[in-house]
Design a protein around this motif. Sequence first.
Motif, PDB file in Angstrom:
ATOM      1  N   LEU A  58      -1.733   3.640   8.279  1.00  0.00           N
ATOM      2  CA  LEU A  58      -2.808   4.571   8.975  1.00  0.00           C
ATOM      3  C   LEU A  58      -2.397   4.739  10.226  1.00  0.00           C
ATOM      4  N   HIS A  59      -1.693   3.757  10.860  1.00  0.00           N
ATOM      5  CA  HIS A  59      -1.094   4.119  12.150  1.00  0.00           C
ATOM      6  C   HIS A  59      -0.192   5.159  12.265  1.00  0.00           C
ATOM      7  N   ALA A  60       1.062   4.701  11.164  1.00  0.00           N
ATOM      8  CA  ALA A  60       2.016   5.477  11.189  1.00  0.00           C
ATOM      9  C   ALA A  60       1.931   6.905  10.726  1.00  0.00           C
ATOM     10  N   LEU A  61       0.839   7.063   9.581  1.00  0.00           N
ATOM     11  CA  LEU A  61       0.353   8.548   9.295  1.00  0.00           C
ATOM     12  C   LEU A  61      -0.110   9.322  10.312  1.00  0.00           C
ATOM     13  N   LYS A  62      -0.977   8.434  11.203  1.00  0.00           N
ATOM     14  CA  LYS A  62      -1.768   9.170  12.245  1.00  0.00           C
ATOM     15  C   LYS A  62      -0.782   9.771  13.056  1.00  0.00           C
ATOM     16  N   ALA A  63       0.356   9.064  13.495  1.00  0.00           N
ATOM     17  CA  ALA A  63       1.558   9.468  14.215  1.00  0.00           C
ATOM     18  C   ALA A  63       2.129  10.631  13.805  1.00  0.00           C
ATOM     19  N   ALA A  83       0.911  -1.163  -0.033  1.00  0.00           N
ATOM     20  CA  ALA A  83      -0.193  -0.013  -0.183  1.00  0.00           C
ATOM     21  C   ALA A  83       0.781   1.309  -0.135  1.00  0.00           C
ATOM     22  N   TYR A  84       0.171   2.324  -0.379  1.00  0.00           N
ATOM     23  CA  TYR A  84       1.019   3.612  -0.339  1.00  0.00           C
ATOM     24  C   TYR A  84       0.059   4.637   0.159  1.00  0.00           C
ATOM     25  N   ALA A  85       0.775   5.926   0.242  1.00  0.00           N
ATOM     26  CA  ALA A  85      -0.309   7.094   0.846  1.00  0.00           C
ATOM     27  C   ALA A  85       0.145   8.301   0.132  1.00  0.00           C
ATOM     28  N   ASN A 132      -3.833  -5.599   6.535  1.00  0.00           N
ATOM     29  CA  ASN A 132      -2.786  -5.272   7.436  1.00  0.00           C
ATOM     30  C   ASN A 132      -2.004  -4.160   7.080  1.00  0.00           C
ATOM     31  N   ALA A 133      -1.437  -4.200   5.649  1.00  0.00           N
ATOM     32  CA  ALA A 133      -0.513  -3.061   5.059  1.00  0.00           C
ATOM     33  C   ALA A 133      -1.053  -1.695   5.165  1.00  0.00           C
ATOM     34  N   CYS A 134      -2.463  -1.610   4.966  1.00  0.00           N
ATOM     35  CA  CYS A 134      -3.020  -0.361   5.160  1.00  0.00           C
ATOM     36  C   CYS A 134      -3.214   0.200   6.369  1.00  0.00           C
ATOM     37  N   THR A 135      -3.596  -0.849   7.317  1.00  0.00           N
ATOM     38  CA  THR A 135      -3.739  -0.521   8.732  1.00  0.00           C
ATOM     39  C   THR A 135      -2.372   0.000   9.294  1.00  0.00           C
ATOM     40  N   GLU A 136      -1.363  -0.673   8.831  1.00  0.00           N
ATOM     41  CA  GLU A 136       0.033  -0.356   9.207  1.00  0.00           C
ATOM     42  C   GLU A 136       0.389   1.166   8.815  1.00  0.00           C
TER      43      GLU A 136
END
Length: 131
Positions: free
Chosen positions: A68-73, A28-30, A62-66
Amino acid sequence: MFQATQNHTACLFCSIPSERVIAENSLAYAIRDGFPVSPLHTLVIPKRHVVDFFGLTPAELNACTELLHALKAGIEKEDPTVAGFNIGMNAGEAAGQTVFHCHIHLIPRRAGDVEDPRGGVRHLMPGKGHY
Protein backbone atom coordinates in the motif's frame (compact mmCIF):
# COMPACT_ATOMS: atom_id res chain seq x y z
CA MET A 1 -1.05 -17.05 -15.13
CA PHE A 2 -0.11 -15.72 -11.69
CA GLN A 3 -0.70 -18.37 -9.06
CA ALA A 4 -1.54 -17.51 -5.48
CA THR A 5 0.00 -19.73 -2.81
CA GLN A 6 -3.13 -21.87 -2.75
CA ASN A 7 -4.94 -22.45 -6.03
CA HIS A 8 -8.68 -22.12 -5.62
CA THR A 9 -9.80 -22.42 -9.24
CA ALA A 10 -13.18 -20.84 -8.54
CA CYS A 11 -11.49 -17.80 -6.99
CA LEU A 12 -10.80 -14.83 -9.25
CA PHE A 13 -7.77 -13.70 -7.23
CA CYS A 14 -6.14 -17.14 -6.95
CA SER A 15 -5.53 -17.36 -10.69
CA ILE A 16 -5.15 -13.77 -11.87
CA PRO A 17 -3.38 -13.37 -15.25
CA SER A 18 0.26 -12.47 -14.52
CA GLU A 19 0.14 -9.50 -16.90
CA ARG A 20 -2.32 -7.80 -14.54
CA VAL A 21 0.10 -7.89 -11.57
CA ILE A 22 1.72 -4.46 -11.17
CA ALA A 23 3.61 -5.09 -7.91
CA GLU A 24 4.21 -7.94 -5.48
CA ASN A 25 6.20 -9.16 -2.54
CA SER A 26 6.47 -12.61 -0.98
CA LEU A 27 2.96 -12.60 0.54
CA ALA A 28 0.84 -10.16 -1.47
CA TYR A 29 0.38 -8.68 -4.93
CA ALA A 30 -1.37 -5.72 -6.54
CA ILE A 31 -3.50 -5.16 -9.63
CA ARG A 32 -5.48 -2.25 -11.00
CA ASP A 33 -9.18 -2.64 -10.21
CA GLY A 34 -11.21 -4.04 -13.10
CA PHE A 35 -14.08 -1.69 -12.28
CA PRO A 36 -12.24 1.41 -10.99
CA VAL A 37 -13.95 4.02 -8.85
CA SER A 38 -11.31 6.52 -9.97
CA PRO A 39 -8.27 6.41 -12.27
CA LEU A 40 -5.43 4.25 -10.82
CA HIS A 41 -7.78 2.48 -8.34
CA THR A 42 -5.66 -0.44 -7.16
CA LEU A 43 -6.24 -3.66 -5.23
CA VAL A 44 -3.74 -5.23 -2.81
CA ILE A 45 -4.38 -8.95 -2.45
CA PRO A 46 -2.75 -11.55 -0.19
CA LYS A 47 -1.37 -14.51 -2.14
CA ARG A 48 -2.81 -16.99 0.33
CA HIS A 49 -6.51 -17.62 -0.18
CA VAL A 50 -8.11 -16.01 2.85
CA VAL A 51 -11.70 -14.79 2.90
CA ASP A 52 -11.27 -11.38 4.50
CA PHE A 53 -9.07 -9.01 6.49
CA PHE A 54 -9.77 -10.81 9.76
CA GLY A 55 -8.08 -14.00 8.52
CA LEU A 56 -4.77 -12.34 7.65
CA THR A 57 -1.66 -13.24 9.61
CA PRO A 58 0.55 -10.47 11.04
CA ALA A 59 3.10 -11.17 8.29
CA GLU A 60 0.40 -10.84 5.60
CA LEU A 61 -0.82 -7.59 7.16
CA ASN A 62 2.73 -6.24 7.01
CA ALA A 63 3.16 -7.38 3.41
CA CYS A 64 -0.10 -5.70 2.36
CA THR A 65 0.83 -2.50 4.21
CA GLU A 66 4.25 -2.48 2.52
CA LEU A 67 2.57 -2.66 -0.89
CA LEU A 68 0.00 0.00 0.00
CA HIS A 69 2.78 2.45 0.89
CA ALA A 70 4.77 1.71 -2.27
CA LEU A 71 1.69 1.94 -4.49
CA LYS A 72 0.58 5.21 -2.88
CA ALA A 73 3.97 6.76 -3.65
CA GLY A 74 3.87 5.44 -7.21
CA ILE A 75 0.36 6.75 -7.84
CA GLU A 76 1.28 10.18 -6.49
CA LYS A 77 4.34 10.26 -8.76
CA GLU A 78 2.33 9.13 -11.80
CA ASP A 79 -0.53 11.57 -11.18
CA PRO A 80 0.31 14.72 -9.21
CA THR A 81 -3.39 15.69 -9.13
CA VAL A 82 -3.99 12.94 -6.53
CA ALA A 83 -4.69 14.77 -3.27
CA GLY A 84 -5.86 11.92 -1.02
CA PHE A 85 -6.84 8.26 -0.81
CA ASN A 86 -9.63 6.08 0.43
CA ILE A 87 -8.46 2.68 1.70
CA GLY A 88 -11.17 0.12 2.22
CA MET A 89 -12.17 -3.51 2.56
CA ASN A 90 -15.47 -5.30 2.57
CA ALA A 91 -15.71 -8.18 5.04
CA GLY A 92 -18.81 -10.29 4.57
CA GLU A 93 -21.74 -10.28 2.20
CA ALA A 94 -23.70 -7.83 4.39
CA ALA A 95 -20.80 -5.39 4.04
CA GLY A 96 -20.86 -5.67 0.24
CA GLN A 97 -18.15 -8.28 -0.29
CA THR A 98 -18.68 -10.11 -3.59
CA VAL A 99 -15.24 -11.69 -4.12
CA PHE A 100 -14.48 -13.85 -1.09
CA HIS A 101 -10.71 -13.52 -1.21
CA CYS A 102 -9.40 -10.64 0.89
CA HIS A 103 -8.53 -7.54 -1.10
CA ILE A 104 -7.77 -3.97 -0.09
CA HIS A 105 -8.94 -1.07 -2.22
CA LEU A 106 -6.54 1.86 -2.66
CA ILE A 107 -8.65 4.57 -4.27
CA PRO A 108 -6.91 7.78 -5.35
CA ARG A 109 -8.92 10.95 -4.78
CA ARG A 110 -8.60 14.28 -6.51
CA ALA A 111 -9.85 17.70 -5.47
CA GLY A 112 -13.33 18.19 -6.91
CA ASP A 113 -13.92 14.54 -7.87
CA VAL A 114 -17.15 14.74 -5.84
CA GLU A 115 -19.05 17.83 -4.75
CA ASP A 116 -18.49 17.33 -1.01
CA PRO A 117 -16.04 14.60 0.04
CA ARG A 118 -16.49 15.15 3.79
CA GLY A 119 -17.53 11.94 5.52
CA GLY A 120 -15.61 9.72 3.06
CA VAL A 121 -16.46 6.05 3.64
CA ARG A 122 -19.33 7.02 5.95
CA HIS A 123 -21.35 7.58 2.77
CA LEU A 124 -21.69 3.79 2.46
CA MET A 125 -24.78 4.19 4.63
CA PRO A 126 -27.20 6.73 3.15
CA GLY A 127 -27.47 9.85 5.28
CA LYS A 128 -24.50 8.97 7.54
CA GLY A 129 -21.77 10.84 5.65
CA HIS A 130 -22.81 14.28 6.83
CA TYR A 131 -22.56 14.86 10.56
